[in-house]
Design a protein around this motif. Structure first.
Motif, short mmCIF file in Angstrom:
data_model
loop_
_atom_site.label_atom_id
_atom_site.label_comp_id
_atom_site.label_asym_id
_atom_site.label_seq_id
_atom_site.Cartn_x
_atom_site.Cartn_y
_atom_site.Cartn_z
N PRO A 4 0.79 -1.36 -0.07
CA PRO A 4 -0.04 -0.03 0.05
C PRO A 4 0.89 1.30 0.06
O PRO A 4 0.54 2.34 -0.61
N ALA A 5 1.85 1.06 0.74
CA ALA A 5 2.74 2.61 0.72
C ALA A 5 3.53 2.74 -0.48
O ALA A 5 3.47 3.72 -0.99
N ALA B 259 2.92 6.04 -2.91
CA ALA B 259 4.13 6.74 -3.15
C ALA B 259 4.44 6.72 -4.71
O ALA B 259 4.64 7.74 -5.48
N LEU B 260 4.28 5.79 -5.54
CA LEU B 260 4.33 5.62 -7.06
C LEU B 260 3.30 6.26 -7.63
O LEU B 260 3.48 6.96 -8.64
N THR C 174 11.30 -2.69 -2.85
CA THR C 174 12.09 -3.45 -1.86
C THR C 174 12.44 -3.08 -0.51
O THR C 174 12.75 -3.67 0.69
N LEU C 175 12.62 -1.44 -0.58
CA LEU C 175 13.18 -0.85 0.63
C LEU C 175 12.27 -0.78 1.68
O LEU C 175 12.61 -0.66 2.88
N VAL C 176 10.90 -1.08 1.56
CA VAL C 176 9.68 -1.18 2.41
C VAL C 176 8.98 -2.47 2.21
O VAL C 176 7.81 -2.51 2.53
N ASN C 177 9.73 -3.58 1.89
CA ASN C 177 9.11 -4.88 1.94
C ASN C 177 7.87 -4.85 0.94
O ASN C 177 7.08 -5.64 1.33
N GLY C 178 7.96 -4.10 -0.17
CA GLY C 178 6.92 -4.00 -1.14
C GLY C 178 6.84 -4.96 -2.28
O GLY C 178 6.05 -5.10 -3.09
N GLY C 179 7.78 -5.81 -2.04
CA GLY C 179 8.04 -6.82 -3.33
C GLY C 179 8.47 -6.15 -4.53
O GLY C 179 9.09 -5.11 -4.75
N GLY C 180 8.65 -7.01 -5.44
CA GLY C 180 9.10 -6.61 -6.78
C GLY C 180 10.39 -7.13 -7.36
O GLY C 180 11.14 -7.81 -6.64
N LEU C 181 10.90 -6.68 -8.26
CA LEU C 181 12.27 -7.08 -9.09
C LEU C 181 13.11 -6.64 -8.15
O LEU C 181 14.48 -7.35 -8.29
#
Length: 229
Positions: free
Chosen positions: A91-92, A96-97, A166-173
């Protein structure tokens, strides 16, 4: 060359693609985050840009909003949002994006409305079109090239920047790259390089696909006019 060879070997390992933390899972997360961010950004920016553009005023508002959102570093915004009730996770990242992709969407929607010749609007009014009919039948079709350009720019930027999730455990590459750093110097170089290549290739692919969409949705008469120009 050893780093490149190691990267190729990393790509050739099926487990790096199919395991629960592999490329296919992270790619799906990356695309989901990017899609939701651009979708929400479009739902916010397009109505505002179209409304201000039709009014013929608010250029200062567009500039201010664009400057404010562009001035916010995505990393800082991710940090702030992760400490908010949104918490750490997707969600964060999406919020942000979404903020990050507003400027090109807003500016191009506004410009698309402002570039429509007033004589065209006068002709529509002379035909008895209502304001809603004018928007749907005349103005939006003429503004499509600008809307599509803004969408293309926003989508490509979001796909590339979503690596920071990835910096906030959001997943992705980005998880592939951060996991490579976690392996320590030398051991994770192949994985770090592979993750960076995946992000770059995905951004280029998305940009190419959006260019095709941009051309497809642009009316033929507008493409011909642009070609003559």
């Amino acid at each position: 060359m050893s780093a490149i060879n190691d990267m190729i070997n990393w790509f050739n390992d099926p487990l790096n693609w199919t395991n629960p933390d592999g490329v296919l899972v992270r790619l799906q997360e990356h695309l989901e985050i990017s899609f939701l961010s651009v979708l929400f950004g479009s739902l916010v920016a397009w109505p505002i840009g179209i409304w201000l553009g039709r009014r013929g005023a608010g250029s200062g508002v567009v500039v201010i909003l664009s400057n404010i959102t562009q001035a916010m570093p995505v990393i800082a915004l991710l940090t702030i949002l992760s400490l908010s009730p949104l918490g750490i996770g997707k969600p964060a990242v999406v919020v942000a994006l979404t903020v990050f992709c507003l400027p090109p969407l807003l500016a191009n929607a506004y410009t698309g409305m402002r570039e429509i010749d007033e004589e065209v609007r006068d002709a529509g009014r002379g035909m008895g079109l209502t304001s809603a009919q004018m928007l749907m039948r005349v103005e939006l079709p003429l503004a499509v090239p600008y809307l599509a350009t803004g969408l293309r720019i926003a989508t490509t930027q979001v796909v590339a920047t979503a690596t920071l999730a990835t910096l906030v455990n959001g997943g992705g590459l980005g998880n592939i790259i951060s996991a490579g750093f976690g392996l320590g110097p030398g051991r994770g170089d192949a994985q770090i390089l592979a993750g960076a290549v995946l992000v770059a290739l995905l951004a280029l692919l998305i940009d190419g696909l959006m260019a095709l969409v941009e051309r497809k949705v642009t009316p033929k008469v507008l493409r011909q006019a642009a070609g003559r120009a």
